[in-house]
Scaffold this motif. Sequence first.
Motif, short mmCIF file in Angstrom:
data_model
loop_
_atom_site.label_atom_id
_atom_site.label_comp_id
_atom_site.label_asym_id
_atom_site.label_seq_id
_atom_site.Cartn_x
_atom_site.Cartn_y
_atom_site.Cartn_z
N LEU A 94 0.83 -1.21 0.00
CA LEU A 94 0.00 0.00 0.00
C LEU A 94 0.87 1.26 0.00
CD1 LEU A 94 -2.79 -1.24 2.42
CD2 LEU A 94 -3.14 -0.49 0.06
N ALA A 95 2.01 1.20 0.70
CA ALA A 95 2.93 2.35 0.70
C ALA A 95 3.49 2.56 -0.71
CB ALA A 95 4.06 2.12 1.71
N ASP A 96 3.85 1.45 -1.36
CA ASP A 96 4.36 1.55 -2.74
C ASP A 96 3.30 2.12 -3.68
OD1 ASP A 96 6.70 0.47 -1.91
OD2 ASP A 96 6.43 -1.50 -2.85
N ALA A 97 2.06 1.64 -3.49
CA ALA A 97 0.97 2.11 -4.36
C ALA A 97 0.75 3.61 -4.14
CB ALA A 97 -0.31 1.34 -4.07
N SER B 287 2.92 5.87 -3.10
CA SER B 287 4.00 6.71 -3.65
C SER B 287 4.20 6.47 -5.14
CB SER B 287 5.29 6.51 -2.86
OG SER B 287 5.63 5.15 -2.89
N GLY B 288 3.33 5.68 -5.75
CA GLY B 288 3.35 5.51 -7.21
C GLY B 288 4.55 4.72 -7.72
N VAL B 289 5.05 3.78 -6.91
CA VAL B 289 6.19 2.97 -7.36
C VAL B 289 5.78 2.15 -8.58
CG1 VAL B 289 7.65 0.99 -6.75
CG2 VAL B 289 7.23 2.78 -5.06
N ASN B 290 6.56 2.24 -9.64
CA ASN B 290 6.29 1.46 -10.84
C ASN B 290 7.01 0.12 -10.71
OD1 ASN B 290 6.23 0.31 -13.34
ND2 ASN B 290 7.27 2.00 -14.41
N PRO B 291 6.26 -1.00 -10.64
CA PRO B 291 6.91 -2.29 -10.41
C PRO B 291 7.87 -2.67 -11.54
CG PRO B 291 4.56 -2.59 -10.88
CD PRO B 291 4.81 -1.11 -10.77
N LEU B 292 7.72 -2.01 -12.69
CA LEU B 292 8.59 -2.36 -13.82
C LEU B 292 9.74 -1.36 -14.00
CD1 LEU B 292 5.79 -3.49 -16.28
CD2 LEU B 292 7.46 -4.95 -15.14
N GLU B 293 9.87 -0.44 -13.05
CA GLU B 293 10.94 0.55 -13.10
C GLU B 293 12.31 -0.14 -13.14
OE1 GLU B 293 10.48 3.95 -13.19
OE2 GLU B 293 12.67 3.97 -13.49
N GLY B 294 13.14 0.25 -14.07
CA GLY B 294 14.50 -0.32 -14.13
C GLY B 294 14.60 -1.57 -14.99
N TRP B 295 13.46 -2.09 -15.44
CA TRP B 295 13.48 -3.31 -16.26
C TRP B 295 13.35 -2.96 -17.75
CZ3 TRP B 295 14.40 -8.00 -14.07
CH2 TRP B 295 14.16 -8.16 -12.70
N THR B 296 14.12 -3.66 -18.56
CA THR B 296 14.03 -3.45 -20.01
C THR B 296 13.57 -4.76 -20.66
OG1 THR B 296 15.85 -1.91 -19.89
CG2 THR B 296 15.35 -2.78 -22.07
N PRO B 297 12.55 -4.67 -21.51
CA PRO B 297 12.04 -5.91 -22.11
C PRO B 297 12.88 -6.41 -23.29
CG PRO B 297 10.64 -4.05 -22.69
CD PRO B 297 11.75 -3.50 -21.86
N GLY B 298 12.92 -7.72 -23.41
CA GLY B 298 13.52 -8.37 -24.56
C GLY B 298 12.67 -9.59 -24.90
#
Length: 613
Positions: free
Chosen positions: A67-70, A72-83
């Motif tokens: 809930l704290a992450d939600a 503060s708007g933490v993006n769960p995919l932040e820092g990940w690059t798709p391949g």
Amino acid sequence: MGANSSRQNPSEILKSLDAIGQAHLSAGWNADTSAADKDRFFTQVKKLETAYPGGVKAYVENGRKLLADAKSGVNPLEGWTPGFPDGESLPFNSPEFVAKEALGLKELDGCSFVLVAGGLGERLGFSGIKVALPWQITSGETYLELYIRSILAMQSAASAAKGKPVTLPLAIMVSDDTASRTDELLKANGNYGMAPGQITLLKQEKVPCLSDNEARLALDPKDPYQILTKPHGHGDVHFLLHDSGTLSKWSASGVRWVYFFQDTNALAFKVLPATLGVSVEKKLQVNSVCVSRTAGESIGGLMRLTHKDGRGQTINVEYNQIDALLKATVSPEGDVADAATGYSPYPGSINQLLFALKPYAAMLKKTGGTMPEFVNPKYTDKTKTAFKSPTRLECMMQDYPKSLDASAAVGYTIVTGTTTFSPVKTNLADARVKSKEGMPTYSAASGEADAYISTSEMLMAAGVVMPPAPTVAMSGVKVALGARVVIDPSFGVGVEAWKAKLPTPSAIKMSNRSTLLLKGDLSGLTIEDLDLDGTLVVTCVPGAKVTLKKVRVSNSGWSFVSLGWSGKAEEALMIRGYQLSQSAQRELNFEKPGEYVVEDPEREGLLSKCEVM
Ligand code: UTP
């Protein structure tokens, strides 16, 4: 609260709840509060305690963090690059497909099956359990019977290949919403032929609702002595398989593979043997059965994600995150089709997963079956301090690979050029809207039409020429509807088995208005020459060795008729908007074991309208 608190006495439970910020739950109790109400409360807390890895304390702690992450708007995919993930794309009936299927068939004896069937099906608007729905109304067989008969057909194929009896176990995850009705359906039908003990029902429990960012548990507005609970999602299946000892039991009995599938995809087993072949060859721990994904389609995409800190994982990215992730990283155009294929370059994930049992069971032993969770609170305003209604933590079965390390072999199998996925999730009104927009409807009508198409594709793979299915509107839902072909899974497992049963496919002809319904035990059925324009129903008992040497059928047959806008009918028909009209059929019933050859004269003139042998 903690591992042993399910054995705590009432005052210890209250103390433990107080320690994790839940004193409000009993704050309203007074001298008038009855012992019975308190008892109900403590009984529920004890149940919640055992139903979640780490108990209520762990649930509340996880809730606070998410809930704290939600907030503060933490993006769960932040820092990940798709391949692109590792996997195999096999054209249906190609030499590569046939080779993989052959490889997979050798592994069938080590398969187990897990049906996740705890969902409510709110979008479908059907009041019963989804596995009790007919997957098509030509035979009216339920999904559950189709699934069990498919597994039994694979069991027979595995026994024949190994030359010894084989039992393929099935676990069904149910919930409070589906448990008793699933159990009753199985009992009423003698488990559809499965042996006693072959089916394990695992019941998922609901999880507490959270009323604020402090993860304070919500009381049920209708009952102040009960905590409000909601479903936790299909990710519970991993915890249950581990916690119930089912995986250990399967492992001890020689099971090597676990295949997960959902409640309403009649085509769930069509590409399983080939998928198994891919798992064997690529030594995959997790093999996701995928489909070609249309850009923008509302199914997840399988991606190989690499984090800037070096971590890596192959996971399903939810459809509503794909466009933003691609735009922020590798592709400014976002979720668009690949020019060469016309599809998204990321395989479409359909939640049919084949796991290698050994590494899976070992990982669950380590994690206790805990799954990554998410929370999706609807806030009252931008300050994100209050919720419109209590929320809860959820988890998804396809997120299991998130618990694996970067080197784990996770991949996919796509079989192209064939129909493998057609779930039934959408009510008729919504399906009409989707159909108008040209989107897949995932409706009862499309599930039914695709099941006929899929079976026709098996016939065509064996060399039968079928006329193209015309597009028609079934109560406002557009589907491709050709001949209604329903063939029991006992006919054969895999394309090669079907070819053997259809030795002269060029002598099989069927008009689009035809119905071919082949029921019972079809292991002894061979079709050599068939000319069908109308309806033919063939029913075989075990031990009947039947050859349709030359069969000519021409009758007015069966058709679907609209219920009309004011039509009243049973719910399974109402969700389709049409019903079956049976005008005439030819029936061939083989009621006793023995050898039979059916050979008609060249013209059908001698046959009665409804013939029973
Ligand atoms: P769906 O996406 O079809 O969801 O679930 P649903 O809950 O059944 O239907 P809606 O959203 O209310 O319309 C995918 C699969 O996961 C199972 C379902 O039974 C289905 O096979 N499922 C879903 C569970 O077993 N448990 C859950 O908590 C949720």
